[in-house]
Design an enzyme around this catalytic site. Structure first.
Site, short mmCIF file in Angstrom:
data_model
loop_
_atom_site.label_atom_id
_atom_site.label_comp_id
_atom_site.label_asym_id
_atom_site.label_seq_id
_atom_site.Cartn_x
_atom_site.Cartn_y
_atom_site.Cartn_z
N TYR A 166 0.80 -1.22 0.00
CA TYR A 166 0.00 0.00 0.00
C TYR A 166 0.84 1.28 0.00
CZ TYR A 166 -3.52 -3.41 1.23
OH TYR A 166 -4.34 -4.50 1.24
N HIS A 187 -4.87 6.00 -0.97
CA HIS A 187 -5.47 5.89 0.36
C HIS A 187 -4.45 6.15 1.47
CE1 HIS A 187 -9.39 5.13 1.87
NE2 HIS A 187 -9.32 3.84 2.10
N PHE A 231 -5.14 -1.39 9.66
CA PHE A 231 -5.76 -1.20 8.35
C PHE A 231 -6.83 -0.13 8.49
CE2 PHE A 231 -3.61 -5.15 7.63
CZ PHE A 231 -3.11 -4.99 6.34
N ASN A 237 -9.96 0.50 7.81
CA ASN A 237 -11.33 0.35 8.32
C ASN A 237 -11.43 0.16 9.82
OD1 ASN A 237 -11.87 0.53 5.62
ND2 ASN A 237 -12.69 -1.54 5.42
N ASN A 287 -14.15 5.04 5.30
CA ASN A 287 -14.27 4.02 6.35
C ASN A 287 -13.33 4.24 7.53
OD1 ASN A 287 -16.38 2.61 5.16
ND2 ASN A 287 -15.00 1.43 3.87
#
EC number: 3.1.1.29
Length: 189
Positions: A15, A20, A66, A68, A114
């Site tokens: 990532y 994000h 993470f 969320n 989220n």
């Protein structure tokens, strides 16, 4: 006094520098400027670094839960250090804003994000300081998930680097002035 600066993102090389993860990118930039390194804290489920500025301890936080589940780490740190919501600043991506645009807000809904939804759920309020960095909407029928988990193209990456510098300036101004309202007036113009 203590401040908690939290950049939202997803942990791991997969990532790194995805859309994000602009919150992580900014927190990394602040750590580099302060010459501090992160250590992983299993209890808080976060990578942490800290420094002092004008007698105030500043924690830089990258939740490793993470995106969320970011609220777990934020709530745990606020509780452990006995901090008020006013001591919290969240930095994250916003796909409803043009790439590279920034917006400072003192409250608001999750807006479909989220990570913010998790924070609101865990701390019990929508009223907390935040800096949003625009990553733009998906193009050519790309799904939102694929969009936010993809890397920036060359032109957008240059815009993001410029916005990271502007956010860095706004965060430093906020830490010096200790007044988020004044910071919003200066940087939202």
């Amino acid at each position: 006094m203590t401040k908690l600066l939290v950049g939202l993102g997803n942990p791991g090389d997969k990532y790194f520098e995805t859309k994000h993860n602009v919150g992580f990118m900014l927190i990394d930039q602040l750590a580099k400027k302060q010459n501090v390194t992160f250590t992983h804290d299993k209890i808080f489920q976060a990578d942490l670094a800290s420094f002092f500025l004008n007698g105030e301890k500043i924690y830089l936080v990258k939740p490793t839960t993470f995106m969320n589940e970011s609220g777990k780490a934020v709530h745990a740190l606020l509780t452990y250090y006995g901090l008020d919501i006013d001591d919290l600043l969240i930095i994250y991506d916003d796909l409803d804003m043009e790439v590279g645009k920034i917006r400072l807000r003192a409250k608001g809904s999750a807006g479909g994000h989220n990570g913010i939804k998790s924070i609101i759920q865990h701390i019990g309020t929508q009223v907390f300081n935040r800096v949003k960095i625009g990553i733009g909407r998906p193009k050519n029928g790309m799904s939102v998930v694929h969009h936010v988990l993809s890397k920036f193209d060359r032109d957008d990456y240059i815009g993001i680097l410029q916005s990271v510098d502007k956010v860095d300036d706004s965060v430093n101004y906020y830490l010096q002035e200790k007044n988020f309202e004044k910071t919003m007036q200066r940087y939202n113009g």
